[in-house]
Scaffold this active site. Structure first.
Site, short mmCIF file in Angstrom:
data_model
loop_
_atom_site.label_atom_id
_atom_site.label_comp_id
_atom_site.label_asym_id
_atom_site.label_seq_id
_atom_site.Cartn_x
_atom_site.Cartn_y
_atom_site.Cartn_z
N GLU A 112 0.82 -1.22 0.00
CA GLU A 112 0.00 0.00 0.00
C GLU A 112 0.85 1.27 0.00
OE1 GLU A 112 -4.10 -1.10 2.13
OE2 GLU A 112 -2.48 -0.65 3.52
N HIS A 154 6.27 4.70 9.98
CA HIS A 154 6.39 3.27 9.63
C HIS A 154 7.70 2.97 8.88
CE1 HIS A 154 2.42 2.38 11.08
NE2 HIS A 154 1.85 3.22 10.24
N ASP A 189 -0.19 8.39 16.97
CA ASP A 189 -0.92 7.90 15.80
C ASP A 189 -1.70 6.63 16.20
OD1 ASP A 189 -0.66 8.16 12.50
OD2 ASP A 189 -0.99 6.09 13.14
N HIS A 191 -1.75 3.93 14.65
CA HIS A 191 -0.91 2.76 14.35
C HIS A 191 0.42 2.84 15.10
CE1 HIS A 191 -3.42 3.55 10.70
NE2 HIS A 191 -3.62 2.25 10.78
N ASP A 278 -5.65 9.66 13.16
CA ASP A 278 -6.47 8.51 12.76
C ASP A 278 -7.05 7.77 13.97
OD1 ASP A 278 -3.80 7.87 13.23
OD2 ASP A 278 -3.50 6.79 11.36
N TYR A 317 -7.06 10.54 8.37
CA TYR A 317 -7.58 10.39 7.01
C TYR A 317 -9.02 10.83 6.84
CZ TYR A 317 -3.25 7.85 7.13
OH TYR A 317 -1.94 7.54 7.32
N1 Q9C Z 1 -7.08 -1.15 5.01
C1 Q9C Z 1 -0.21 5.88 8.79
O1 Q9C Z 1 -1.20 6.18 9.43
N2 Q9C Z 1 -3.12 -0.15 5.87
N3 Q9C Z 1 -0.14 4.77 8.05
C2 Q9C Z 1 -3.90 -0.76 6.88
C3 Q9C Z 1 -6.27 -0.64 6.09
C4 Q9C Z 1 -1.92 0.54 6.23
C5 Q9C Z 1 -1.23 3.83 8.01
C6 Q9C Z 1 -5.06 -1.52 6.31
C7 Q9C Z 1 -2.13 1.70 7.17
C8 Q9C Z 1 -0.93 2.59 7.25
C9 Q9C Z 1 0.95 6.81 8.74
ZN ZN Z 2 -1.71 5.84 11.37
#
Ligand code: Q9C
Ligand code: ZN
Length: 337
Positions: A112, A154, A189, A191, A278, A317
């Site tokens: 992604e 990440h 964040d 994540h 997020d 987002y």
């Molecule tokens: N369909 C940051 O917030 N995908 N990155 C997860 C969701 C990756 C997020 C699956 C998410 C990365 C900086």
């Molecule tokens: Zn994130």
């Protein structure tokens, strides 16, 4: 509070091959944040440049070389566009490969994080924003916000993923620690910031603390567990606080106290905040239930640490509220909300 921003991020407009709908990490994100910041009347300045040496403080030379040339090599090999995306499952090899298809899997850990024609330039500009913010902090500013896009937490020393290419927060932290003082990175964040954790995992100089969704049920899945506490000299200088899906503002603030306590007893000279929005209930890829007002409360508590701080934009987002989340956080930090 000063804000560092450049529209050079516009060169990176990712899409996901075969996906339904657009890539969530869009140029509109930065536009939404910038507009909210300008509506507040905050001063926006452009970043200074970033040198190879400043990048090498955090990233491997072979990885930077790959990022710079990958799109061209991919196109010349007539591989499918519009960007470099691993074709086989991403897999780290013992010896860095030289073939572009193999490299795409070696230097990226998911599918992604497309690398298009303008991606590296945009990533460099984001890294420069974070670096400039850090330089202003060492120059005596109290709080500086780096409006970075693409995000960074990440990205590891030698790998991109999770929409991230260069680790902006780590570059800021390395700059803040240049004269030997201790630095704490607090990652809020949704994540886990696996890249930032990896970069400083062996270091007792940089303490990494993160609140995030339980990686068993959320990206990045392979890191962010509570038993990851650092290694070697860095043992004890990494704190992960995984939280269940559905976590609300109250529960989040309670966990934040734990992280702030650990940071306070570490006693850093400088702080870096990886600010992801997020965690908002409406976020299309998140899973917590925070409200816009919670960002002010989170910012206020972090500001009360009383350390000079570079705030670096990561995820977030949900475009209709993204700007308000950021502005609330910054106002909270300054004690205005
Ligand atoms: N369909 C940051 O917030 N995908 N990155 C997860 C969701 C990756 C997020 C699956 C998410 C990365 C900086
Ligand atoms: Zn994130």
């Amino acid at each position: 509070m000063k804000v560092i921003y450049t529209d050079r991020h516009l060169e990176h407009a990712p899409s996901i091959a075969g996906a339904v709908g657009p890539h969530p990490e869009s140029p509109q994100r930065a536009k939404a944040i910038l507009e909210a910041i300008q509506a507040e009347g905050m001063a926006v300045a452009r970043p200074r440049g970033i040198t190879k040496k400043q990048l090498l403080a955090v990233h491997d030379g072979d990885y930077l070389h790959y990022l710079q040339g990958a799109y061209k090599a991919w196109t010349e090999a007539h591989l499918p566009g519009p960007a470099v995306i691993p074709q086989s499952p991403p897999h780290r090899m013992d010896v860095a490969p030289t073939n572009i298809v193999a490299q795409a899997g070696h230097y990226c850990f998911d599918t992604e994080t497309p690398l298009g024609p303008g991606t590296y330039k945009a990533a460099l500009a984001a890294a420069a924003c974070a670096l400039t913010a850090a330089q202003q902090i060492t120059g005596g500013e109290r709080f500086v916000f780096a409006l970075c896009r693409p995000p960074g937490h990440h990205a590891g020393r030698g790998v991109c993923g999770g929409f991230c290419y260069l680790n902006n927060a780590a570059i800021a932290a390395a700059e803040l620690g240049k004269s030997g003082g201790k630095v704490a990175v607090l990652d809020v964040d949704f994540h886990h910031g696996n890249g930032t954790q990896e970069i400083f995992y062996d270091s007792p100089q940089v303490f990494y603390a993160s609140l995030h969704a339980d990686p068993n049920v959320a990206f990045p899945h392979f890191a962010g567990y509570a038993n990851e506490r650092g290694r070697g000299g860095g043992a004890g200088f990494n704190l992960n606080i995984p939280l269940p899906l559905g976590t609300d503002g109250r529960e989040y603030l309670r966990a934040l106290e734990q992280a702030l306590e650990a940071i306070a007893s570490f006693g850093p000279q400088f702080l870096v905040v990886s600010l992801g929005c997020d965690t908002l209930a409406e976020d299309p890829i998140g899973g917590f239930t925070l409200e816009v007002a919670d960002f002010a409360a989170i910012g206020r508590r972090i500001g009360q640490l009383g350390r000079p701080c570079a705030i670096v934009q990561e995820g977030g987002y949900y475009l209709p509220s993204l700007g308000q989340c950021v502005v609330n956080f910054l106002a909270g930090m300054e004690g205005r909300m």
